[in-house]
Write a protein that holds these residues in place. Structure first.
Motif, PDB file in Angstrom:
ATOM      1  N   LEU A  65       0.835  -1.207   0.000  1.00  0.00           N
ATOM      2  CA  LEU A  65       0.000   0.000   0.000  1.00  0.00           C
ATOM      3  C   LEU A  65       0.866   1.252   0.000  1.00  0.00           C
ATOM      4  CD1 LEU A  65      -3.135   0.505   0.231  1.00  0.00           C
ATOM      5  CD2 LEU A  65      -2.711   1.010   2.624  1.00  0.00           C
ATOM      6  N   LEU A  66       1.937   1.235   0.791  1.00  0.00           N
ATOM      7  CA  LEU A  66       2.856   2.372   0.843  1.00  0.00           C
ATOM      8  C   LEU A  66       3.553   2.574  -0.495  1.00  0.00           C
ATOM      9  CD1 LEU A  66       4.328   4.592   2.435  1.00  0.00           C
ATOM     10  CD2 LEU A  66       5.985   2.853   3.175  1.00  0.00           C
ATOM     11  N   GLY A  67       3.917   1.474  -1.157  1.00  0.00           N
ATOM     12  CA  GLY A  67       4.545   1.585  -2.465  1.00  0.00           C
ATOM     13  C   GLY A  67       3.630   2.246  -3.476  1.00  0.00           C
ATOM     14  N   ILE A  68       2.353   1.856  -3.477  1.00  0.00           N
ATOM     15  CA  ILE A  68       1.379   2.465  -4.390  1.00  0.00           C
ATOM     16  C   ILE A  68       1.196   3.942  -4.048  1.00  0.00           C
ATOM     17  CG2 ILE A  68      -1.051   2.446  -5.081  1.00  0.00           C
ATOM     18  CD1 ILE A  68      -1.014  -0.591  -4.645  1.00  0.00           C
ATOM     19  N   PHE A  69       1.129   4.257  -2.755  1.00  0.00           N
ATOM     20  CA  PHE A  69       1.024   5.650  -2.318  1.00  0.00           C
ATOM     21  C   PHE A  69       2.203   6.465  -2.828  1.00  0.00           C
ATOM     22  CE2 PHE A  69       2.259   8.939   0.698  1.00  0.00           C
ATOM     23  CZ  PHE A  69       1.099   9.686   0.822  1.00  0.00           C
ATOM     24  N   ASN A  70       3.398   5.907  -2.745  1.00  0.00           N
ATOM     25  CA  ASN A  70       4.604   6.619  -3.167  1.00  0.00           C
ATOM     26  C   ASN A  70       4.603   6.861  -4.681  1.00  0.00           C
ATOM     27  OD1 ASN A  70       6.819   7.345  -1.208  1.00  0.00           O
ATOM     28  ND2 ASN A  70       8.064   6.798  -2.989  1.00  0.00           N
ATOM     29  N   VAL A  71       4.125   5.870  -5.432  1.00  0.00           N
ATOM     30  CA  VAL A  71       4.022   6.026  -6.886  1.00  0.00           C
ATOM     31  C   VAL A  71       3.077   7.171  -7.230  1.00  0.00           C
ATOM     32  CG1 VAL A  71       3.157   4.953  -9.004  1.00  0.00           C
ATOM     33  CG2 VAL A  71       4.629   3.647  -7.466  1.00  0.00           C
ATOM     34  N   LEU A  72       1.906   7.178  -6.599  1.00  0.00           N
ATOM     35  CA  LEU A  72       0.922   8.216  -6.883  1.00  0.00           C
ATOM     36  C   LEU A  72       1.422   9.592  -6.439  1.00  0.00           C
ATOM     37  CD1 LEU A  72      -2.339   6.324  -5.826  1.00  0.00           C
ATOM     38  CD2 LEU A  72      -1.548   6.823  -8.140  1.00  0.00           C
ATOM     39  N   PHE A 184      -6.148  19.175   0.957  1.00  0.00           N
ATOM     40  CA  PHE A 184      -5.990  18.078   0.007  1.00  0.00           C
ATOM     41  C   PHE A 184      -4.860  17.144   0.429  1.00  0.00           C
ATOM     42  CE2 PHE A 184      -4.209  16.010  -3.695  1.00  0.00           C
ATOM     43  CZ  PHE A 184      -5.331  15.506  -4.325  1.00  0.00           C
ATOM     44  N   ASN A 185      -3.751  17.715   0.869  1.00  0.00           N
ATOM     45  CA  ASN A 185      -2.624  16.890   1.305  1.00  0.00           C
ATOM     46  C   ASN A 185      -3.007  16.018   2.494  1.00  0.00           C
ATOM     47  OD1 ASN A 185      -0.892  17.907  -0.668  1.00  0.00           O
ATOM     48  ND2 ASN A 185      -0.209  19.584   0.634  1.00  0.00           N
ATOM     49  N   SER A 186      -3.784  16.576   3.411  1.00  0.00           N
ATOM     50  CA  SER A 186      -4.236  15.805   4.576  1.00  0.00           C
ATOM     51  C   SER A 186      -5.138  14.658   4.135  1.00  0.00           C
ATOM     52  CB  SER A 186      -4.981  16.714   5.556  1.00  0.00           C
ATOM     53  OG  SER A 186      -4.141  17.747   6.019  1.00  0.00           O
ATOM     54  N   PHE A 187      -6.017  14.954   3.182  1.00  0.00           N
ATOM     55  CA  PHE A 187      -6.887  13.906   2.639  1.00  0.00           C
ATOM     56  C   PHE A 187      -6.063  12.817   1.959  1.00  0.00           C
ATOM     57  CE2 PHE A 187      -8.543  12.671  -1.591  1.00  0.00           C
ATOM     58  CZ  PHE A 187      -9.480  11.725  -1.183  1.00  0.00           C
ATOM     59  N   PHE A 188      -5.086  13.215   1.164  1.00  0.00           N
ATOM     60  CA  PHE A 188      -4.272  12.241   0.442  1.00  0.00           C
ATOM     61  C   PHE A 188      -3.432  11.400   1.399  1.00  0.00           C
ATOM     62  CE2 PHE A 188      -0.492  11.166  -2.241  1.00  0.00           C
ATOM     63  CZ  PHE A 188      -1.153  10.298  -3.091  1.00  0.00           C
ATOM     64  N   GLU A 189      -2.971  11.996   2.494  1.00  0.00           N
ATOM     65  CA  GLU A 189      -2.160  11.264   3.463  1.00  0.00           C
ATOM     66  C   GLU A 189      -2.933  10.112   4.105  1.00  0.00           C
ATOM     67  OE1 GLU A 189       0.980  11.249   4.644  1.00  0.00           O
ATOM     68  OE2 GLU A 189       1.616  12.646   3.082  1.00  0.00           O
ATOM     69  N   THR A 190      -4.268  10.228   4.168  1.00  0.00           N
ATOM     70  CA  THR A 190      -5.057   9.141   4.761  1.00  0.00           C
ATOM     71  C   THR A 190      -4.963   7.869   3.935  1.00  0.00           C
ATOM     72  OG1 THR A 190      -7.092   9.778   3.586  1.00  0.00           O
ATOM     73  CG2 THR A 190      -6.695  10.784   5.747  1.00  0.00           C
ATOM     74  N   THR A 191      -4.603   7.969   2.665  1.00  0.00           N
ATOM     75  CA  THR A 191      -4.521   6.787   1.804  1.00  0.00           C
ATOM     76  C   THR A 191      -3.203   6.039   1.992  1.00  0.00           C
ATOM     77  OG1 THR A 191      -3.556   7.989  -0.096  1.00  0.00           O
ATOM     78  CG2 THR A 191      -5.949   7.974   0.098  1.00  0.00           C
TER      79      THR A 191
END
Length: 260
Positions: A65-72, A184-191
């Motif tokens: 999940l972290l890898g996908i987050f980092n890619v995005l 937006f950054n706070s929202f994205f960090e939840t993922t």
């Protein structure tokens, strides 16, 4: 479509030439990105010192999940984030008028004109972490798993772009959008973590109100062979809907624009 692909290739070439003028920065940026992903992995390890599962996800699953987050995140910082502040500057100074006179769609131009290539390091590190997580889990995705993953992460990228574009569009009325960027950054960090780890009311919000579950969790489950056809279709429909809304909002903003 072919015309816009040629325009994007020209943007790509121009920005690459500009970045190659400062090659010495590459190593520093690489070390910075490596430090960032290292700290993220360390945070996950701290969680798993106390438990074997995080919201029903194992250690290797959360690494994926972290890898996908980092890619995005790398793709966002590569194309979207560099253009936000510039759009606000264009509107403030009146140079947005020049963009409107160009023979290319203004929404496309302000979205992809400036690219930051060193942020692609985050994409590569994210892919590397995904591969490591699959090896750690001793799981080899099937061709169908990979296909569903590609569809899911494509929908996630469209969804992120649409949400970010709607945020950028508020520049036509808002003088400072730093606070909105923080939201937006706070929202994205939840993922960054599994949606299932959040409390029931917050999980409902992040699934049905703010579609964070579709951004990283759905692609991760797809790559792990736990994909659901209806969920994948829902992510496609949702991303298409938000893209349509962002386009409509942009056109509405253009009608409200009165130059400097």
């Amino acid at each position: 479509m072919r015309r816009y692909w040629r325009v994007f290739r020209e943007f790509f070439r121009t920005c690459l030439v500009e970045e190659l003028e400062y090659r010495s920065e590459f190593m520093g940026n690489f070390l910075s990105s490596l430090f960032g992903i290292g700290m993220a992995i360390l945070t996950i390890k701290v969680f798993f010192y106390q438990t074997d599962h995080l919201g029903g996800w194992g250690y290797a699953d959360v690494l994926l999940l972290l890898g996908i987050f980092n890619v995005l995140q790398g793709l966002i910082d590569f194309a979207l984030r560099p253009n936000m502040s510039r759009l606000l500057q264009h509107i403030r100074t009146g140079t947005f008028d020049h963009i409107l006179t160009k023979p290319v769609d203004s929404m496309f131009y302000v979205s992809f004109r400036h690219l930051v290539f060193w942020r692609l390091i985050d994409v590569l590190l994210g892919i590397g972490l995904m591969i490591y997580a699959l090896i750690e889990k001793h799981y080899m995705p099937s061709v169908l798993d990979v296909a569903m993953f590609i569809v899911s992460i494509g929908a996630a990228l469209v969804l992120i772009y649409a949400l970010w574009m709607m945020l950028m569009t508020t520049s036509f009325w808002v003088i400072r959008i730093d606070d909105l960027s923080f939201v937006f950054n706070s929202f994205f960090e939840t993922t960054r973590f599994p949606i299932s780890m959040y409390r029931s009311w917050l999980r409902i919000v992040l699934t049905y109100v703010l579609p964070a579950a579709f951004i990283t969790s759905t692609p991760a489950l797809s790559l792990l062979g736990k994909w659901n056809g209806m969920t994948t279709i829902a992510s496609i429909i949702l991303s298409g809907l938000f893209l349509w809304l962002s386009r409509r909002f942009w056109r509405y903003a253009l009608r409200s624009y009165t130059s400097a």
